[in-house]
Design a protein around this motif. Structure first.
Motif, PDB file in Angstrom:
ATOM      1  N   ASP A  69      -6.594   1.478 -12.348  1.00 11.63           N
ATOM      2  CA  ASP A  69      -5.901   1.435 -11.142  1.00 11.63           C
ATOM      3  C   ASP A  69      -6.050   0.629 -10.829  1.00 11.63           C
ATOM      4  O   ASP A  69      -7.045   0.022 -10.244  1.00 11.63           O
ATOM      5  N   TRP A  72      -3.461  -1.315  -4.530  1.00 17.00           N
ATOM      6  CA  TRP A  72      -1.700  -1.452  -4.234  1.00 17.00           C
ATOM      7  C   TRP A  72      -0.992  -0.083  -5.344  1.00 17.00           C
ATOM      8  O   TRP A  72       0.045   0.595  -5.643  1.00 17.00           O
ATOM      9  N   LEU A  73      -1.502  -0.244  -7.333  1.00 17.41           N
ATOM     10  CA  LEU A  73      -0.950   0.609  -8.245  1.00 17.41           C
ATOM     11  C   LEU A  73      -1.318   2.648  -7.790  1.00 17.41           C
ATOM     12  O   LEU A  73       0.111   2.311  -7.839  1.00 17.41           O
ATOM     13  N   THR A  75      -0.465   3.022  -4.756  1.00 18.30           N
ATOM     14  CA  THR A  75       0.355   3.888  -3.353  1.00 18.30           C
ATOM     15  C   THR A  75       1.488   4.522  -4.090  1.00 18.30           C
ATOM     16  O   THR A  75       2.298   5.228  -3.700  1.00 18.30           O
ATOM     17  N   GLY A  76       1.836   4.109  -5.398  1.00 14.62           N
ATOM     18  CA  GLY A  76       3.499   4.314  -5.839  1.00 14.62           C
ATOM     19  C   GLY A  76       3.035   5.976  -6.235  1.00 14.62           C
ATOM     20  O   GLY A  76       3.922   6.788  -6.521  1.00 14.62           O
ATOM     21  N   LEU A  84       0.866   1.635   1.590  1.00 13.34           N
ATOM     22  CA  LEU A  84       1.758   0.189   1.320  1.00 13.34           C
ATOM     23  C   LEU A  84       1.310  -0.322   2.465  1.00 13.34           C
ATOM     24  O   LEU A  84       1.124  -1.519   1.588  1.00 13.34           O
ATOM     25  N   MET A  94       2.498  -7.365  -7.363  1.00 15.13           N
ATOM     26  CA  MET A  94       3.226  -6.452  -8.207  1.00 15.13           C
ATOM     27  C   MET A  94       3.131  -6.163  -9.877  1.00 15.13           C
ATOM     28  O   MET A  94       4.065  -5.470  -9.442  1.00 15.13           O
ATOM     29  N   ASN A  98       0.282  -0.398 -14.983  1.00 17.59           N
ATOM     30  CA  ASN A  98      -0.914   0.928 -13.929  1.00 17.59           C
ATOM     31  C   ASN A  98      -1.115   1.073 -16.403  1.00 17.59           C
ATOM     32  O   ASN A  98      -1.016   0.410 -16.657  1.00 17.59           O
ATOM     33  N   SER A 104       3.860   0.235  -9.146  1.00 20.16           N
ATOM     34  CA  SER A 104       4.009   1.192  -8.614  1.00 20.16           C
ATOM     35  C   SER A 104       5.249   1.864  -8.343  1.00 20.16           C
ATOM     36  O   SER A 104       5.339   3.057  -8.096  1.00 20.16           O
ATOM     37  N   TYR A 116       9.218   5.479  -0.165  1.00 23.15           N
ATOM     38  CA  TYR A 116       8.308   4.756  -0.609  1.00 23.15           C
ATOM     39  C   TYR A 116       9.345   3.859  -1.283  1.00 23.15           C
ATOM     40  O   TYR A 116       8.644   2.473  -1.309  1.00 23.15           O
ATOM     41  N   VAL A 120       9.218  -0.146  -1.169  1.00 24.33           N
ATOM     42  CA  VAL A 120       8.871  -0.623  -1.930  1.00 24.33           C
ATOM     43  C   VAL A 120       9.511  -1.867  -2.951  1.00 24.33           C
ATOM     44  O   VAL A 120       9.362  -2.817  -3.250  1.00 24.33           O
TER      45      VAL A 120
END
Length: 194
Positions: A69, A72-73, A75-76, A84, A94, A98, A104, A116, A120
């Motif tokens: 992780d 950034w990842l 946040t998804g 974000l 981006m 993961n 994400s 989100y 994104v």
């Protein structure tokens, strides 16, 4: 000791203690036993103000932990639009994947994080990225979603964002076919119209 103070303050969301530790010269990339940085701890707990302090100081949004992780990842997974936005100035990568091979966007689609997903998609993230299971965000929203309002909105957002409804999973089954099998009538209608 200073580095441990930074990690503890970030995990607790104590912005003033984080600012103090940073000003005293704490290593922004110091890690705990799980290889999590202060920024990852802040992102996982949705401590936006802490993240803003760390990003402004130059913390890495792409630092991988033991589970693959990154700030950034995460946040998804959390679906935090505030986080974000806090991380974007750090220019996160981006394309980092993961532990399931997803970007994400994919866990956000799975978990029904409508706001989100909307946000994104504005970043230029790959809307048709395929994870290790052979699933895109669209497939995840249908296969792992329940067909309710949030998932219907995510499907619309993904299609508007350029998602290819014809991309099938590893078994050759499309999102439309999955939606039919699951009895997701509204999503079937949205995908059929696409």
């Amino acid at each position: 000791m200073l580095n441990q103070r930074l990690l503890a303050a970030a995990a607790a969301g104590d912005a003033e203690a984080v600012r103090s530790a940073v000003n005293e010269g704490a290593d922004l990339e110091t890690r705990n036993a799980q290889r999590q940085t202060a920024l990852l701890l802040a992102a996982a707990a949705d401590h936006v103000e802490v993240a803003e302090i760390l990003v402004a100081a130059g913390a890495d949004p792409d630092a991988l932990d033991y589970r693959h992780d990154t700030p950034w990842l995460v946040t998804g997974v959390t679906g935090s639009v505030g986080m974000l936005k806090a991380l974007l100035p750090a220019r996160p990568d981006m394309t980092i994947r993961n532990r399931y091979g997803g970007v994400s966007l994919i866990p956000a689609c799975e978990r029904g994080h409508v706001d989100y997903v909307r946000e994104v998609l504005k970043t230029g993230i790959d809307v048709n990225h395929v994870n290790d299971l052979g699933w895109t965000g669209l497939l995840e929203a249908v296969i792992l979603g329940d067909g309710s309002g949030p998932y219907q909105e995510i499907v619309r957002l993904l299609l508007d964002g350029g998602a290819d409804p014809g991309l099938a999973d590893k078994d050759g089954v499309t999102a439309l076919e999955h939606a039919r099998t699951k009895g997701q009538r509204e999503i079937v209608a949205i995908l059929s119209a696409a």
